[in-house]
Design a protein around this motif. Structure first.
Motif, PDB file in Angstrom:
ATOM      1  N   UNK A 192      27.154  47.985  22.350  1.00 31.24           N
ATOM      2  CA  UNK A 192      25.821  47.470  22.713  1.00 31.24           C
ATOM      3  C   UNK A 192      25.238  46.530  21.660  1.00 31.24           C
ATOM      4  N   UNK A 193      25.542  46.770  20.375  1.00 33.67           N
ATOM      5  CA  UNK A 193      24.995  45.881  19.336  1.00 33.67           C
ATOM      6  C   UNK A 193      25.499  44.460  19.515  1.00 33.67           C
ATOM      7  N   UNK A 194      26.778  44.298  19.843  1.00 30.24           N
ATOM      8  CA  UNK A 194      27.316  42.956  20.075  1.00 30.24           C
ATOM      9  C   UNK A 194      26.728  42.351  21.343  1.00 30.24           C
ATOM     10  N   UNK A 195      26.452  43.197  22.337  1.00 31.49           N
ATOM     11  CA  UNK A 195      25.814  42.694  23.556  1.00 31.49           C
ATOM     12  C   UNK A 195      24.439  42.115  23.237  1.00 31.49           C
ATOM     13  N   UNK A 196      23.709  42.767  22.356  1.00 29.09           N
ATOM     14  CA  UNK A 196      22.385  42.267  21.966  1.00 29.09           C
ATOM     15  C   UNK A 196      22.524  40.949  21.199  1.00 29.09           C
ATOM     16  N   UNK A 197      23.570  40.824  20.374  1.00 27.17           N
ATOM     17  CA  UNK A 197      23.804  39.557  19.671  1.00 27.17           C
ATOM     18  C   UNK A 197      24.028  38.410  20.656  1.00 27.17           C
ATOM     19  N   UNK A 198      24.764  38.679  21.720  1.00 29.64           N
ATOM     20  CA  UNK A 198      24.996  37.649  22.746  1.00 29.64           C
ATOM     21  C   UNK A 198      23.668  37.230  23.366  1.00 29.64           C
ATOM     22  N   UNK A 199      22.797  38.177  23.592  1.00 25.86           N
ATOM     23  CA  UNK A 199      21.488  37.866  24.174  1.00 25.86           C
ATOM     24  C   UNK A 199      20.726  36.864  23.316  1.00 25.86           C
ATOM     25  N   UNK A 200      20.812  36.988  22.000  1.00 20.72           N
ATOM     26  CA  UNK A 200      20.028  36.142  21.096  1.00 20.72           C
ATOM     27  C   UNK A 200      20.668  34.772  20.840  1.00 20.72           C
TER      28      UNK A 200
END
Length: 563
Positions: free
Chosen positions: A211-219
């Motif tokens: 999930x942390x990498x998913x949040x990075x993609x969002x930003x």
């Protein structure tokens, strides 16, 4: 694969998903110039159907030259010599035939790679999607210019990217989130503007325990409402799983509505034409949420999120959060804080819908005939695959004031430029109503029937005498709108119009711009009329004689005007 068999078989095979190719027995045939390739591509995509000369001219040139019809004839003759080298001169071709209305290239469905692609797109399994993607040999119609080639390149590029997205979803659903994430990482770099790919990458990463990498993609870039909602669900651990109530497709819309239910506010308008599945979407997305389902006649709700399936005039004054389903063009759109627009379903979703309804054998016909409408696809399953029955029922339910303009449009063909469609009937309010009813659809500056069978149903119920009159009126309206001369000429002939006044003047001024064969037919028809004034008869007869003797176009305007 069928495509591979066609490419190496004994029959003719046409390839458009890369450089334009014609093969027989595995050998490449020399199609020649880009112009000839463009004509071959238009004919191949319409294989088995009559392709009008107007369609060929419009496909090759944005601004056709005066000699466009003659150039098309030359290209077709050159193609015949390549495709049928053993054909005796002056004999009619068997593979590439000429009809009064245009040309027909006779190829089986597995003889055109795009047709094979259309069939494979009806499958909702990973093998089917992979087989469809394997058909690409490079940029579609590479090296060919003109409106047709450019439009097909855009359409097919979008088709390929949609197939890739479908493949990524299937990988995630199959428990292969890591494989999907690896491919999506590359795709999002290649298409940074495509939010749906970013959303898929975020979904795959979250499903793979990152999930942390998913949040990075969002930003990485700007985020629309759907990405914002997905971001919030990943942060809170509330991202919804698959809907398990038989509903198919519309995943982004389901997620968006669930996010609205979790945090209500303002007015959310779910907008779609008749049959787009607005009601089914509301039931699937909001069935287990804390909302109030309003029905006409109930007291005005005072709190919470209220769902109105079908706009009620009273809702505009309510002070509560709303989700309202309506057709395009509704007045509530101006007040909406968010609009969720339902377009056509993708082919794989239509196929999955028919399978969920217990009719997997109807998937191919539903994809071909439904135009992506879940309502039409469902009705088709209920009718046991009888497309004409569904079309008759659909047109019978139309408002009476829509029938006349739609019958006029049906006489124009399956699709046409918006200016010509509007010219077919006074006013333009009927066009918006026809689009909202799901009968017509707009794509750029063209308008067409959402389902081809609707056009057939409209024409089938049209008496011959009425059809003749409408052809006459269409000829005059289209001439005034500057439509291609061949199109006007066909309506003059089909309407058995009396050639005098505007009609004789128009023929005189447009003989050179018509296809020679059609010009001869129209001139013979005109000069055979007793009512034709003598000055016009002299000019039109001179043009006819010259065409018959030399085959060269000749202006009849001077003689027709009596000068």
């Amino acid at each position: 694969m069928a495509a591979e068999a066609g490419r190496g078989g004994v029959g003719l095979w046409a390839g458009l998903l890369g450089p334009v190719e014609a093969r027989r027995g595995g050998a490449v045939l020399p199609l020649g110039s880009a112009g000839r390739q463009a004509v071959f591509a238009v004919l191949a995509l319409g294989a088995g159907q009559v392709v009008s000369r107007d369609r060929l001219v419009d496909g090759l040139w944005e601004r056709p030259p005066a000699s466009a019809a003659r150039i098309i004839q030359t290209y077709v003759g050159d193609l015949r010599r390549v495709l049928e080298p053993d054909r005796a001169r002056w004999t009619s071709g068997r593979l590439l035939r000429t009809t009064d209305a245009g040309y027909v290239l006779d190829l089986p469905d597995d003889g055109v790679d795009v047709r094979v692609l259309d069939r494979l797109r009806t499958r909702s399994d990973l093998d089917g999607v992979d087989a469809a993607l394997a058909l690409w040999r490079g940029e579609p119609l590479s090296g060919v210019s003109g409106p047709f080639a450019e439009g097909q390149r855009v359409r097919l590029a979008e088709t390929r990217l949609s197939l890739v997205e479908t493949r990524m979803r299937l990988l995630v659903d199959a428990g292969r989130a890591e494989d999907a994430a690896a491919e999506l990482a590359v795709l999002t770099e290649e298409h940074p503007e495509r939010d749906s790919l970013r959303a898929l990458l975020m979904t795959a990463l979250a499903a793979g325990g990152r999930p942390a990498q998913a949040i990075e993609v969002f930003h990485r870039g700007r985020a629309g409402p759907d990405l914002l909602a997905l971001h919030e669900r990943i942060l809170t651990g509330t991202q919804p799983g698959r809907v398990d109530n038989g509903f198919v497709g519309r995943r982004a819309e389901v997620a968006a509505l669930r996010a609205v239910a979790a945090r209500p506010g303002g007015l959310v308008l779910v907008e779609g034409v008749a049959g787009a599945g607005k009601s089914a979407l509301l039931r699937a997305a909001l069935a287990d949420t804390d909302v109030t389902w309003y029905q006409p006649g109930l007291p005005e709700p005072r709190s919470g999120l209220v769902v109105v399936d079908g706009p009620d005039p009273a809702v505009s004054g309510w002070g509560v959060s709303l989700v309202v389903a309506a057709r395009p063009g509704h007045a509530l759109r101006a007040r909406a804080t968010r609009v969720i627009t339902l377009g056509p379903l993708g082919d794989s979703d239509v196929a999955a819908l028919t399978t969920a309804l217990g009719a997997p054998d109807l998937a191919a016909v539903a994809v071909r005939e439904s135009g992506g409408s879940p309502g039409f696809a469902t009705a088709l399953v209920d009718a046991g695959g009888d497309t004409e029955q569904v079309a008759r029922a659909t047109t019978a339910a139309l408002a009476p004031d829509l029938l006349e303009p739609l019958r006029r449009v049906a006489l124009l063909g399956e699709y046409g430029p918006r200016a010509q469609v509007v010219a077919a009937h006074p006013g333009d309010q009927w066009l918006g109503a026809a689009v909202a009813a799901g009968v017509l659809c707009e794509s750029g500056d063209h308008v067409g029937f959402a389902q081809p069978s609707l056009r057939r149903a409209l024409l089938a119920g049209l008496p011959r005498a009425v059809r003749v009159v409408l052809h006459r009126e269409l000829a005059k309206d289209l001439a005034a709108a500057g439509a291609p001369p061949d199109r006007v000429a066909h309506h003059l002939l089909d309407g058995a119009a009396t050639i005098h006044g505007w009609a004789s003047d128009w023929i005189a001024g447009n003989v050179d711009a018509m296809s020679p064969g059609l010009a001869v037919r129209l001139l013979r028809y005109a000069v055979g009329q007793d009512a034709l004034p003598q000055p016009a008869r002299t000019g039109l007869t001179a043009a006819l004689v010259r065409l018959l003797l030399t085959g060269e176009p000749a202006s009849a305007e001077q003689g027709a005007n009596g000068k």
